[in-house]
Structure formats: C-alpha cells, structure tokens
Design an enzyme around this catalytic site. Structure first.
Site, PDB file in Angstrom:
ATOM      1  N   GLY A 205       0.823  -1.214   0.000  1.00 54.35           N
ATOM      2  CA  GLY A 205       0.000   0.000   0.000  1.00 54.35           C
ATOM      3  C   GLY A 205       0.850   1.253   0.000  1.00 54.35           C
ATOM      4  O   GLY A 205       1.893   1.328  -0.649  1.00 54.35           O
ATOM      5  N   SER A 206       0.416   2.230   0.749  1.00 53.68           N
ATOM      6  CA  SER A 206       1.039   3.553   0.717  1.00 53.68           C
ATOM      7  C   SER A 206       2.491   3.568   1.162  1.00 53.68           C
ATOM      8  O   SER A 206       3.223   4.498   0.813  1.00 53.68           O
ATOM      9  CB  SER A 206       0.234   4.528   1.571  1.00 53.68           C
ATOM     10  OG  SER A 206      -1.013   4.772   0.949  1.00 53.68           O
ATOM     11  N   THR A 207       2.954   2.581   1.907  1.00 53.67           N
ATOM     12  CA  THR A 207       4.373   2.569   2.283  1.00 53.67           C
ATOM     13  C   THR A 207       5.257   2.483   1.044  1.00 53.67           C
ATOM     14  O   THR A 207       6.402   2.918   1.069  1.00 53.67           O
ATOM     15  CB  THR A 207       4.704   1.410   3.247  1.00 53.67           C
ATOM     16  OG1 THR A 207       4.453   0.154   2.607  1.00 53.67           O
ATOM     17  CG2 THR A 207       3.905   1.518   4.538  1.00 53.67           C
TER      18      THR A 207
END
Length: 178
Positions: free
Chosen positions: A9-11
């Site tokens: 995801g956003s990581t």
C-alpha cells in the site's frame, strides 16, 4: 516478517518518490501535482481516487505527507514502467535479501505492456505489488541511511555460557539503493 508477503500500500510511495528523485524527474519542489480527488487513468474509464475522495496534490514533500494516491500514481505513469521496475528492484524487490534465514522475494510486477492502470496502481503499492514487512523496513532504513541498504541480521553476536564474546558479525552493505 521475512516469509510472508502482503500488499505494501502507501508505504510503497517512498519507493516511487525515491525513484522519481533518482531519475531527476522529481525534486523537492518540482513538479507540483494538481490538487484533485481522483486521477483519470489512461486506458480505463475508472478513476483512481485519493483516500476518502479527498483532494490532494502539491510538491514531493506535500504529497508524501498526505499520501496522495493521485500524485504518486501520476508520478509512476510519468516515470514509466522501466524506471519504476528499476527503482523497485534497486530497493530489493524481485530479489530475496541476504538474510540469516530463508526469506521470500518481495514482488514488483515487470510486465506493464500496454497496461497503464496496472502501473498507476503499482506505483501506490497496489495491484500485484507484494512485500515482506522486512522489505518495507529495509526501504525505510535505506532512505534514513543515505540510500545505503544494509544486509539484515538476525544475530549481532554470539556469547558463550560465561558471557564471553565468541563471534561478532559486522554490518554489511547489501546495495546502494539511491
């Protein structure tokens, strides 16, 4: 942490941002991404929205702080598949890290032939991107370490029953990421 993979995801946006900086296409101040609620992704009639449909945009630090899906997806599209693949692989995706125990490969897709929606999604850590928690910790550590990814270690030293040092393991550079 090293044998199971999950969607990062956003990581993963840290990888996309670092790739943009490494290629010279992104600086701390340029480009300034449009403040929008959803990105009109080429080759599809489905837009890629920001979290909760909120407007988001700005320069690299602003979009990273707000985790703008639209901006990082656009960045990935602008960079193109070759740069995104090279950037992810520089961080260790598609390769098992040199670890004391058998670790699995974190995966970044390598076939974006005429598939810009998949590239946009992969650029924000979705679609077929999969990473171990160890991989994403190593991404953060490499950025904090001036772009140098160290080989992860499970054991720092071995001591005998009396507490005397038997062996100490030195830190080892795995790769220069950025």
């Amino acid at each position: 942490a090293y044998r199971e993979i999950y969607p990062p995801g956003s990581t993963f946006k840290v990888v996309t941002g670092a790739t943009g900086v490494e290629t010279g296409m992104v600086t701390p101040t340029e480009p300034v991404y449009d403040t929008i609620t959803a990105l009109d992704v080429p080759q599809t009639d489905r837009d890629l929205p920001n979290y909760d449909g909120l407007p988001c945009g700005g320069n690299l630090f602003e979009i990273l702080a707000k985790s703008c899906n639209t901006s990082f997806a656009q960045m990935g599209l602008d960079l193109g598949p070759e740069a995104m693949i090279a950037g992810a692989e520089a961080f260790g995706f598609n390769d098992a890290p040199p670890f004391d125990l058998p670790a699995v490969d974190s995966r970044f897709p390598t076939d974006f032939t005429d598939n810009q929606p998949a590239l946009a999604q992969a650029s924000i850590g979705q679609n077929d991107v999969a990473a171990t928690p160890l991989e994403m910790a190593m991404v953060a550590a490499a950025v904090a370490n001036g772009g140098v990814a160290m080989a992860p270690r499970l054991v720092d030293e071995i001591r005998d029953g009396e507490g005397d040092l038997v062996e100490r393991f030195d830190d080892t550079v795995w790769r220069q990421v950025i």
